[in-house]
Design a protein around this motif. Structure first.
Motif, PDB file in Angstrom:
ATOM      1  N   LYS A 348       0.837  -1.194   0.000  1.00 33.50           N
ATOM      2  CA  LYS A 348       0.000   0.000   0.000  1.00 33.50           C
ATOM      3  C   LYS A 348       0.877   1.251   0.000  1.00 33.50           C
ATOM      4  CE  LYS A 348      -3.924   2.129   2.417  1.00 33.50           C
ATOM      5  NZ  LYS A 348      -4.858   2.015   3.568  1.00 33.50           N
ATOM      6  N   PHE A 349       0.469   2.231  -0.814  1.00 31.88           N
ATOM      7  CA  PHE A 349       1.179   3.511  -0.872  1.00 31.88           C
ATOM      8  C   PHE A 349       0.172   4.638  -0.738  1.00 31.88           C
ATOM      9  CE2 PHE A 349       2.775   7.238  -3.132  1.00 31.88           C
ATOM     10  CZ  PHE A 349       4.011   7.403  -2.534  1.00 31.88           C
ATOM     11  N   GLU A 350       0.486   5.625   0.104  1.00 31.00           N
ATOM     12  CA  GLU A 350      -0.377   6.796   0.282  1.00 31.00           C
ATOM     13  C   GLU A 350       0.446   8.068   0.203  1.00 31.00           C
ATOM     14  OE1 GLU A 350      -4.234   5.596   2.971  1.00 31.00           O
ATOM     15  OE2 GLU A 350      -2.433   6.279   4.031  1.00 31.00           O
ATOM     16  N   LYS A 351      -0.162   9.089  -0.371  1.00 31.55           N
ATOM     17  CA  LYS A 351       0.443  10.421  -0.459  1.00 31.55           C
ATOM     18  C   LYS A 351      -0.492  11.421   0.212  1.00 31.55           C
ATOM     19  CE  LYS A 351       3.639  13.301  -1.988  1.00 31.55           C
ATOM     20  NZ  LYS A 351       5.037  13.246  -1.538  1.00 31.55           N
ATOM     21  N   TYR A 352       0.058  12.237   1.111  1.00 32.84           N
ATOM     22  CA  TYR A 352      -0.724  13.169   1.920  1.00 32.84           C
ATOM     23  C   TYR A 352      -0.232  14.588   1.684  1.00 32.84           C
ATOM     24  CZ  TYR A 352      -2.207  15.556   6.252  1.00 32.84           C
ATOM     25  OH  TYR A 352      -2.730  16.431   7.168  1.00 32.84           O
ATOM     26  N   LYS A 353      -1.170  15.530   1.487  1.00 36.58           N
ATOM     27  CA  LYS A 353      -0.836  16.941   1.326  1.00 36.58           C
ATOM     28  C   LYS A 353      -1.741  17.770   2.236  1.00 36.58           C
ATOM     29  CE  LYS A 353       1.030  16.938  -3.384  1.00 36.58           C
ATOM     30  NZ  LYS A 353       2.351  17.486  -2.981  1.00 36.58           N
ATOM     31  N   GLN A 354      -1.124  18.683   2.976  1.00 41.35           N
ATOM     32  CA  GLN A 354      -1.848  19.545   3.921  1.00 41.35           C
ATOM     33  C   GLN A 354      -1.542  21.005   3.608  1.00 41.35           C
ATOM     34  OE1 GLN A 354      -1.583  18.548   8.189  1.00 41.35           O
ATOM     35  NE2 GLN A 354      -1.068  20.709   8.558  1.00 41.35           N
TER      36      GLN A 354
END
Length: 384
Positions: A348-354
């Protein structure tokens, strides 16, 4: 304590919730039990052992901040046809740099956390009961927790009611030799899961959390938070199965509000698509937004590289960016391969931007640096 803050950064709604055995975890565990019991109240026929490895890295304005490497092992085994026992051991190694205020003055840090979770479940003809305990320890933070979760279904098994109670007792000892502090949190969750059609299942949960003690961050320059925090959540889930693709969509909405004046919305969705030869693809997306805590100190636009000190009479204040107003988007993809009836592999791969200007309230702090993170997880499971 630093490890908890780092790992939760990729899921800010968890950071907002706070406790080690928090309502988010309690809700998720009870929801899983309810979903299973909506179809059958049977103990698992097979046991399993699962190895997971998580690699997390966050950054701001081109600078790497915190990296986490977290291997874990989970074992579950059925016992006597009506019981199951499970346990998880996790070892987190965290290193990098953490801001002393807002998103400025990155200071080096390194820590190691070891955590153990144990639970036992008793299955009944129309329900189940799970008792759990946890222990987590790092150099400056020790957390102990207990939980109880139960479900009961109607005679036709189409409706399942669930109840969960959890409590945590935490001890905080800053590495620079500060005074021991304590924090106690109690969580309660009630909910109902309803089978609507052959293709649809829905769930509605309500949660309440009451916490007293030390909620401040001893490593921030200006951080003095209230010693009490209550929060509530409403969570709605809907799963729909598409017969023509054999895929299933998972949609959810969560509303959070607390006594620090934070209001948060989380909207998430994923689609599970089985493919030939044992493959499964699961893309997902999540949007999160929150308002600022009433005591959050925004960046001073005239001096963005300096702390914003509170007024002389202020008793509550914080420059922690997680208490500011912001919005965040997470996109991810999970790929799983059933190697055989006994072996499962998943990645699993996730990319997060805030970003501060993504807050629905429109009142984010423009002085904060953009925050990004990525998570990679690898797992292998053996059934027996």
């Amino acid at each position: 304590m630093k490890t908890k803050q780092v790992v939760s950064a990729a899921r800010p709604h968890s950071a907002t919730a706070g406790p080690a055995i928090g309502l988010a975890l309690l809700t998720a565990a009870t929801a899983l039990m309810a979903a299973k019991n909506a179809h059958a109240d049977l103990a698992p026929e097979r046991g399993m052992i699962s190895l997971k490895y998580l690699d997390y890295q966050d950054s701001q304005s081109g600078q790497d901040r915190i990296g986490v490497h977290a291997p874990s092992i989970m074992v579950m085994a059925p016992v006597a046809g009506v019981w199951s026992v499970s346990g998880t051991f996790t070892s987190d190694v965290v290193s990098g740099a953490s801001p002393a205020f807002h998103t400025e003055q990155l200071t080096k840090m390194k820590d190691h956390r070891k955590a153990v979770d144990l639970s036992v479940t008793r299955y009944f003809p129309r329900g189940s009961l799970t008792l759990g305990a946890s222990h987590s320890q790092e150099s400056d933070y020790i957390s102990r927790g207990l939980s109880a979760q139960g479900t009961i279904s109607t005679e036709d098994k189409n409706t399942t009611f669930n109840l969960g109670v959890g409590t945590s007792d935490d001890t905080i000892t800053p590495s620079y030799g500060g005074v021991h502090e304590k924090k106690n949190v109690t969580d309660v969750m009630v909910g109902v899961t309803q089978v609507l059609t052959k293709q649809d299942i829905a769930q509605l949960n309500y949660g309440f959390s009451h916490g007293r003690g030390y909620f401040s961050d001893p490593y921030k320059l200006a951080d003095e938070r209230p010693r009490e925090r209550n929060h509530r959540t409403i969570l709605a889930r809907w799963n729909h199965h598409f017969a023509f693709t054999d895929g299933t969509s998972h949609l959810s909405y969560r509303y959070y509000w607390d006594t620090w004046d934070i209001r948060a919305h989380t909207i998430s969705g994923e689609y599970v698509q089985p493919l030939p030869y044992g493959w499964t693809l699961t893309p997902g997306v999540r949007f999160y937004t929150q308002t600022a805590a009433r005591f959050y100190l925004p960046v001073d636009p005239a001096n963005p590289s300096w702390p914003t000190f509170p007024s002389v009479n202020a008793t509550e204040f914080s420059e922690d960016q997680r208490l500011s107003a912001f919005g965040a988007v997470t996109v991810g993809l999970k790929v799983a391969k059933q190697l055989s009836p006994d072996w499962l592999l998943d990645v699993k791969f996730e990319k997060y931007k805030q970003r501060s200007d993504w807050a629905w309230s429109g009142t984010g702090d423009p002085g904060l640096a953009p925050f990004d993170a990525r998570t990679f997880q690898f797992g292998i499971t053996r059934y027996f």
